[in-house]
Design a protein around this motif. Structure first.
Motif, PDB file in Angstrom:
ATOM      1  N   ALA A 281       1.258  29.200   0.978  1.00 42.74           N
ATOM      2  CA  ALA A 281       1.023  29.897  -0.494  1.00 42.74           C
ATOM      3  C   ALA A 281       0.247  29.612  -1.411  1.00 42.74           C
ATOM      4  O   ALA A 281      -0.777  30.396  -1.857  1.00 42.74           O
ATOM      5  CB  ALA A 281       2.603  29.948  -1.229  1.00 42.74           C
ATOM      6  N   ARG A 282       0.013  28.435  -1.552  1.00 40.64           N
ATOM      7  CA  ARG A 282      -1.031  27.662  -2.483  1.00 40.64           C
ATOM      8  C   ARG A 282      -2.510  28.010  -2.060  1.00 40.64           C
ATOM      9  O   ARG A 282      -3.473  28.285  -2.651  1.00 40.64           O
ATOM     10  CB  ARG A 282      -0.822  26.145  -2.585  1.00 40.64           C
ATOM     11  CG  ARG A 282       0.311  25.977  -3.566  1.00 40.64           C
ATOM     12  CD  ARG A 282       0.307  24.557  -3.648  1.00 40.64           C
ATOM     13  NE  ARG A 282       1.557  24.160  -4.582  1.00 40.64           N
ATOM     14  CZ  ARG A 282       1.927  22.902  -4.935  1.00 40.64           C
ATOM     15  NH1 ARG A 282       1.621  22.158  -4.499  1.00 40.64           N
ATOM     16  NH2 ARG A 282       2.952  22.913  -5.625  1.00 40.64           N
ATOM     17  N   SER A 283      -2.460  28.065  -0.769  1.00 36.29           N
ATOM     18  CA  SER A 283      -3.752  28.475  -0.073  1.00 36.29           C
ATOM     19  C   SER A 283      -4.246  29.733  -0.245  1.00 36.29           C
ATOM     20  O   SER A 283      -5.363  30.183  -0.196  1.00 36.29           O
ATOM     21  CB  SER A 283      -3.881  28.158   1.380  1.00 36.29           C
ATOM     22  OG  SER A 283      -3.048  29.070   2.324  1.00 36.29           O
ATOM     23  N   CYS A 284      -3.282  30.747  -0.448  1.00 35.99           N
ATOM     24  CA  CYS A 284      -3.634  32.237  -0.787  1.00 35.99           C
ATOM     25  C   CYS A 284      -4.177  32.245  -2.365  1.00 35.99           C
ATOM     26  O   CYS A 284      -4.805  33.464  -2.615  1.00 35.99           O
ATOM     27  CB  CYS A 284      -2.261  32.732  -0.647  1.00 35.99           C
ATOM     28  SG  CYS A 284      -1.710  33.033   1.015  1.00 35.99           S
ATOM     29  N   MET A 285      -3.893  31.095  -3.054  1.00 37.49           N
ATOM     30  CA  MET A 285      -4.456  31.372  -4.743  1.00 37.49           C
ATOM     31  C   MET A 285      -5.456  30.707  -4.885  1.00 37.49           C
ATOM     32  O   MET A 285      -5.758  29.786  -4.354  1.00 37.49           O
ATOM     33  CB  MET A 285      -2.841  30.899  -5.217  1.00 37.49           C
ATOM     34  CG  MET A 285      -1.731  31.293  -4.935  1.00 37.49           C
ATOM     35  SD  MET A 285      -1.348  33.074  -5.024  1.00 37.49           S
ATOM     36  CE  MET A 285      -1.041  33.111  -6.845  1.00 37.49           C
ATOM     37  N   GLU A 286      -6.175  31.290  -5.962  1.00 38.48           N
ATOM     38  CA  GLU A 286      -7.371  30.713  -6.355  1.00 38.48           C
ATOM     39  C   GLU A 286      -7.216  29.322  -7.262  1.00 38.48           C
ATOM     40  O   GLU A 286      -8.019  28.350  -7.226  1.00 38.48           O
ATOM     41  CB  GLU A 286      -8.132  31.592  -7.142  1.00 38.48           C
ATOM     42  CG  GLU A 286      -8.747  32.666  -5.951  1.00 38.48           C
ATOM     43  CD  GLU A 286      -9.372  33.969  -6.875  1.00 38.48           C
ATOM     44  OE1 GLU A 286     -10.065  33.356  -7.871  1.00 38.48           O
ATOM     45  OE2 GLU A 286      -9.523  34.916  -6.114  1.00 38.48           O
ATOM     46  N   ASP A 287      -6.173  29.338  -8.020  1.00 40.12           N
ATOM     47  CA  ASP A 287      -6.062  28.354  -9.018  1.00 40.12           C
ATOM     48  C   ASP A 287      -4.988  27.542  -8.696  1.00 40.12           C
ATOM     49  O   ASP A 287      -4.193  27.906  -7.763  1.00 40.12           O
ATOM     50  CB  ASP A 287      -5.983  28.731 -10.459  1.00 40.12           C
ATOM     51  CG  ASP A 287      -6.863  29.684 -11.039  1.00 40.12           C
ATOM     52  OD1 ASP A 287      -7.924  29.347 -10.896  1.00 40.12           O
ATOM     53  OD2 ASP A 287      -6.451  30.887 -11.672  1.00 40.12           O
ATOM     54  N   ALA A 288      -5.064  26.117  -9.155  1.00 34.25           N
ATOM     55  CA  ALA A 288      -3.803  25.452  -9.112  1.00 34.25           C
ATOM     56  C   ALA A 288      -2.757  25.719  -9.876  1.00 34.25           C
ATOM     57  O   ALA A 288      -2.743  26.120 -10.989  1.00 34.25           O
ATOM     58  CB  ALA A 288      -4.248  23.837  -9.330  1.00 34.25           C
ATOM     59  N   PRO A 289      -1.513  25.662  -9.386  1.00 37.95           N
ATOM     60  CA  PRO A 289      -0.377  25.969 -10.061  1.00 37.95           C
ATOM     61  C   PRO A 289       0.131  24.685 -11.115  1.00 37.95           C
ATOM     62  O   PRO A 289      -0.106  23.606 -10.913  1.00 37.95           O
ATOM     63  CB  PRO A 289       0.604  26.310  -9.061  1.00 37.95           C
ATOM     64  CG  PRO A 289       0.324  25.284  -8.039  1.00 37.95           C
ATOM     65  CD  PRO A 289      -1.034  25.130  -7.946  1.00 37.95           C
ATOM     66  N   THR A 290       1.154  25.163 -12.071  1.00 40.05           N
ATOM     67  CA  THR A 290       2.018  24.176 -12.755  1.00 40.05           C
ATOM     68  C   THR A 290       3.226  24.332 -11.812  1.00 40.05           C
ATOM     69  O   THR A 290       3.954  25.350 -11.647  1.00 40.05           O
ATOM     70  CB  THR A 290       2.155  24.633 -14.096  1.00 40.05           C
ATOM     71  OG1 THR A 290       0.666  24.870 -14.887  1.00 40.05           O
ATOM     72  CG2 THR A 290       3.035  23.806 -14.688  1.00 40.05           C
ATOM     73  N   SER A 291       3.845  23.218 -11.606  1.00 42.73           N
ATOM     74  CA  SER A 291       4.842  23.140 -10.919  1.00 42.73           C
ATOM     75  C   SER A 291       6.249  22.582 -11.590  1.00 42.73           C
ATOM     76  O   SER A 291       5.905  21.342 -12.329  1.00 42.73           O
ATOM     77  CB  SER A 291       4.990  22.218  -9.484  1.00 42.73           C
ATOM     78  OG  SER A 291       4.007  23.174  -8.792  1.00 42.73           O
ATOM     79  N   PHE A 292       7.230  23.165 -11.761  1.00 46.02           N
ATOM     80  CA  PHE A 292       8.481  22.732 -12.490  1.00 46.02           C
ATOM     81  C   PHE A 292       9.578  23.281 -11.928  1.00 46.02           C
ATOM     82  O   PHE A 292       9.737  24.266 -11.366  1.00 46.02           O
ATOM     83  CB  PHE A 292       8.193  22.851 -13.985  1.00 46.02           C
ATOM     84  CG  PHE A 292       8.309  24.499 -14.345  1.00 46.02           C
ATOM     85  CD1 PHE A 292       9.267  25.145 -14.553  1.00 46.02           C
ATOM     86  CD2 PHE A 292       6.979  25.194 -14.303  1.00 46.02           C
ATOM     87  CE1 PHE A 292       9.340  26.563 -15.024  1.00 46.02           C
ATOM     88  CE2 PHE A 292       6.711  26.495 -14.524  1.00 46.02           C
ATOM     89  CZ  PHE A 292       8.080  27.028 -14.898  1.00 46.02           C
ATOM     90  N   LYS A 293      10.845  22.650 -12.508  1.00 44.37           N
ATOM     91  CA  LYS A 293      12.009  23.262 -12.086  1.00 44.37           C
ATOM     92  C   LYS A 293      12.476  24.035 -13.206  1.00 44.37           C
ATOM     93  O   LYS A 293      12.417  23.542 -14.397  1.00 44.37           O
ATOM     94  CB  LYS A 293      13.019  22.126 -11.674  1.00 44.37           C
ATOM     95  CG  LYS A 293      12.867  21.620 -10.368  1.00 44.37           C
ATOM     96  CD  LYS A 293      14.071  20.909 -10.303  1.00 44.37           C
ATOM     97  CE  LYS A 293      13.791  20.145  -8.461  1.00 44.37           C
ATOM     98  NZ  LYS A 293      14.957  19.448  -8.315  1.00 44.37           N
ATOM     99  N   ARG A 294      12.806  25.386 -13.089  1.00 41.54           N
ATOM    100  CA  ARG A 294      13.244  26.392 -14.062  1.00 41.54           C
ATOM    101  C   ARG A 294      14.624  26.126 -14.452  1.00 41.54           C
ATOM    102  O   ARG A 294      15.033  26.523 -15.607  1.00 41.54           O
ATOM    103  CB  ARG A 294      13.180  27.994 -13.732  1.00 41.54           C
ATOM    104  CG  ARG A 294      11.557  28.294 -13.488  1.00 41.54           C
ATOM    105  CD  ARG A 294      11.399  29.788 -13.485  1.00 41.54           C
ATOM    106  NE  ARG A 294      11.395  30.317 -14.831  1.00 41.54           N
ATOM    107  CZ  ARG A 294      10.853  31.471 -14.974  1.00 41.54           C
ATOM    108  NH1 ARG A 294      10.384  32.235 -13.991  1.00 41.54           N
ATOM    109  NH2 ARG A 294      10.917  31.880 -16.287  1.00 41.54           N
TER     110      ARG A 294
END
Length: 105
Positions: free
Chosen positions: A23-36
């Motif tokens: 999934a991350r390789s499909c995206m251009e930017d780095a995500p913010t990861s957290f538990k909702r």
């Protein structure tokens, strides 16, 4: 970015069941990861610049995708985020009735 919904498969390049790394390789930017929530088993990835949340189930596979503006959610050429919710709801109910009638025919 436009995210075309693919029935029972995903949206855009994001497919239900692919790994966090895929999934991350499909995206251009780095995500913010957290538990909702404290009950979440896996952290979600949030792509703020494009308004996309990706939710994962164990062991880190996509289980849901949430898209908001500035991205667009497209289904059969209809931008679902550009029209009122009541119209989207009626459109979805019509699609469901159509699918059910095709299954019973």
């Amino acid at each position: 970015m436009n995210y075309d919904i693919h029935n029972n498969k995903g949206a855009g390049p994001l497919l239900i069941g692919i790994s966090r790394d895929e999934a991350r390789s499909c995206m251009e930017d780095a995500p913010t990861s957290f538990k909702r929530s404290p009950q979440a088993h896996e952290p979600c990835d949030y792509y703020e610049m494009i308004g996309v949340f990706i939710y994962y189930k164990s062991p880190g596979l996509i289980e849901a995708i949430e898209v908001s503006s500035p991205s667009a959610v497209m289904y059969q050429g209809v931008d679902l985020l550009s029209i009122p919710f009541a119209v989207v709801k009626n459109y979805c109910l019509l699609l469901i009735r159509t699918w059910k009638s095709k299954r019973t025919a």
